[in-house]
Write an enzyme that holds these catalytic residues in place. Structure first.
Site, PDB file in Angstrom:
ATOM      1  N   ASP A 197     -14.457   2.002   9.498  1.00 30.93           N
ATOM      2  CA  ASP A 197     -14.570   1.449   8.209  1.00 30.93           C
ATOM      3  C   ASP A 197     -14.769  -0.058   8.470  1.00 30.93           C
ATOM      4  O   ASP A 197     -14.335  -0.923   7.166  1.00 30.93           O
ATOM      5  CB  ASP A 197     -13.608   1.814   7.257  1.00 30.93           C
ATOM      6  CG  ASP A 197     -13.900   1.601   5.931  1.00 30.93           C
ATOM      7  OD1 ASP A 197     -15.333   2.028   5.703  1.00 30.93           O
ATOM      8  OD2 ASP A 197     -13.400   1.101   4.865  1.00 30.93           O
TER       9      ASP A 197
ATOM     10  N   LYS B 192       0.709  -1.408   0.041  1.00 31.19           N
ATOM     11  CA  LYS B 192      -0.009   0.036  -0.173  1.00 31.19           C
ATOM     12  C   LYS B 192       0.783   1.185   0.014  1.00 31.19           C
ATOM     13  O   LYS B 192       1.657   1.488   0.804  1.00 31.19           O
ATOM     14  CB  LYS B 192      -0.765   0.013   1.365  1.00 31.19           C
ATOM     15  CG  LYS B 192      -2.018  -1.071   1.262  1.00 31.19           C
ATOM     16  CD  LYS B 192      -2.931  -1.043   2.032  1.00 31.19           C
ATOM     17  CE  LYS B 192      -4.003  -2.136   2.134  1.00 31.19           C
ATOM     18  NZ  LYS B 192      -5.073  -1.906   3.156  1.00 31.19           N
TER      19      LYS B 192
ATOM     20  N   TRP C  27       1.104 -12.053   3.220  1.00 34.92           N
ATOM     21  CA  TRP C  27      -0.074 -12.725   2.867  1.00 34.92           C
ATOM     22  C   TRP C  27      -0.241 -14.061   4.044  1.00 34.92           C
ATOM     23  O   TRP C  27       0.899 -14.594   4.261  1.00 34.92           O
ATOM     24  CB  TRP C  27       0.111 -13.268   1.480  1.00 34.92           C
ATOM     25  CG  TRP C  27      -1.171 -13.649   0.645  1.00 34.92           C
ATOM     26  CD1 TRP C  27      -1.536 -14.856   0.772  1.00 34.92           C
ATOM     27  CD2 TRP C  27      -1.858 -12.654  -0.252  1.00 34.92           C
ATOM     28  NE1 TRP C  27      -2.842 -15.143   0.041  1.00 34.92           N
ATOM     29  CE2 TRP C  27      -2.951 -13.827  -0.614  1.00 34.92           C
ATOM     30  CE3 TRP C  27      -1.864 -11.434  -0.489  1.00 34.92           C
ATOM     31  CZ2 TRP C  27      -4.085 -13.396  -1.525  1.00 34.92           C
ATOM     32  CZ3 TRP C  27      -2.938 -10.967  -1.387  1.00 34.92           C
ATOM     33  CH2 TRP C  27      -4.080 -11.843  -1.693  1.00 34.92           C
TER      34      TRP C  27
END
Length: 393
Positions: A294, A128, A229
């Site tokens: 969120d 990111k 991951w």
């Protein structure tokens, strides 16, 4: 009273005195941390020691027979992504921050810009890129703005500080887009690269990705975060968060107007039994501390029948506005009026030790440190006291 009965009574009294003494010793072992158990205090002190000794640079594995990716994969169990004591943690994070990038592609589906990278040895990570400076304040709704890469780094370490161990490993990294990404990028990712002045930029592919709103490097060097991951042997299952927002103007979710909403949730699967509802409440505390409003969905491990933990993924909408505390994030806590004893004990310990102080120490060795601005660090301590106040009401 017969002699045997008197002896039995005396033994019971002695046993009672012994138990009382043990309880006093247990309490005295928690000096300066009243109410916390010895186990919780010892766990907290181990973390403090480990956090201050986490040095990434130069950290390597002693054994040549296992890779950092194999070690991290072996850590994962249904209720933990990494163990309480992980002496290899620094080496894994260092490998994430320094291993050669051998493949780059657009990120998996989602609303925000990201790239999927593969590091030498076959390990996938999510990159990111930086969108804001540390001092930038995101105005508007509590879920407004782009993803914050530094929020992912901070969230991982706050997960460690809280003792949850439910967030994937995250580390900051500087990446040369020209020499490290473009030579190994897929055509569909390369098609999103462009230049603005002397800066290399890319906009990727996602719901909100726009050519007019790319993420730009400083020249060719892009700052970002890498999230490890999870192992393919642990497939994920997505769930709608019972306290999710509608994101529609003028339309409230039920929990926003029904003070008894938790009673309805308690009757739903998987919140009617097992640890999931307590995980939701832990997550509400975690999110409130960071200002993350969120959390509309969440993941657990697949086919877990409600026994798996709630995995703390996608924390990049945190740390937007240090001057605003969105109390509605705590709705699961104040509507259900319950919390794990271990969570309460850890929060109490943190009020003594200082959450911002511990986070600063835990992240000082990260490649992109300082991870948070002073304003966000102050907000962490203020919100911690707000959580404790909510619990004491």
């Amino acid at each position: 009273m017969k002699l045997k009965q008197r002896v039995a009574l005396l033994l019971l009294l002695l046993l009672g005195l012994l138990i009382t003494k043990l309880l006093v010793l247990e309490s005295s072992s928690s000096t300066n941390f009243p109410g916390a158990t010895r186990k919780d205090v010892q766990s907290f002190r181990r973390f403090v020691h480990f956090a201050t000794s986490l040095q990434l640079q130069g950290a390597t594995f002693a054994s040549p027979f296992s890779s950092p990716w194999e070690v991290a994969a072996q850590w994962v169990i249904p209720r933990e992504i990494y163990p309480e004591e992980a002496p290899e943690m620094a080496a894994v994070l260092n490998a994430m921050a320094s291993s050669k990038i051998v493949h780059a592609d657009i990120g998996f589906k989602g609303t925000q810009l990201k790239a999927l990278l593969v590091l030498e040895g076959g390990q996938k990570v999510v990159f990111k890129p930086k969108r804001y400076s540390r001092n930038y304040i995101v105005e508007g709704e509590p879920y407004a703005g782009y993803d914050r890469h530094n929020a992912e780094v901070a969230a991982f370490h706050i997960d460690r500080i809280l003792g949850f161990r439910r967030a994937p490993l995250v580390v900051g990294r500087y990446v040369n887009l020209k020499t490290e990404i473009q030579p190994v990028a897929t055509e569909r990712l390369l098609a999103t690269f462009l230049h603005q002045g002397n800066n290399t930029c890319f906009y990727g592919k996602c719901y909100y990705c726009r050519e007019t709103e790319p993420a730009c490097a400083n020249g060719e060097i892009a700052e970002g975060s890498l999230t490890l991951w999870l192992p393919e042997s642990w497939p994920l299952q997505k769930h709608r968060h019972p306290w999710g927002r509608t994101y529609l103007e003028g339309k409230l979710a039920r929990w926003e107007y029904d003070d008894n909403y938790c009673e309805a949730v308690r009757k739903m699967t998987p919140y009617d039994m097992g640890p999931r509802l307590l995980d939701i409440i832990d997550t509400a505390i975690f999110d409130f501390l960071m200002g993350n409003a969120d959390r509309h969905h969440y993941e657990s491990f697949r086919d877990d029948a409600g026994a798996s933990m709630l995995i703390l993924l996608d924390n990049a909408k945190s740390f937007g506005n240090p001057n605003s505390d969105e109390r509605s994030i705590l709705a699961p806590l104040y509507q259900c009026c319950m919390v794990r004893i271990s969570t309460w004990n850890r929060l109490h310990l943190l009020t003594e030790a200082g959450l911002s102080n511990l986070l600063t120490k835990a992240t000082v060795a990260d490649p992109i440190a300082p991870v948070l601005s002073k304003g966000h660090l102050h907000a962490l301590d203020r919100r911690l006291m707000a959580v404790v106040d909510t619990l004491l009401r």
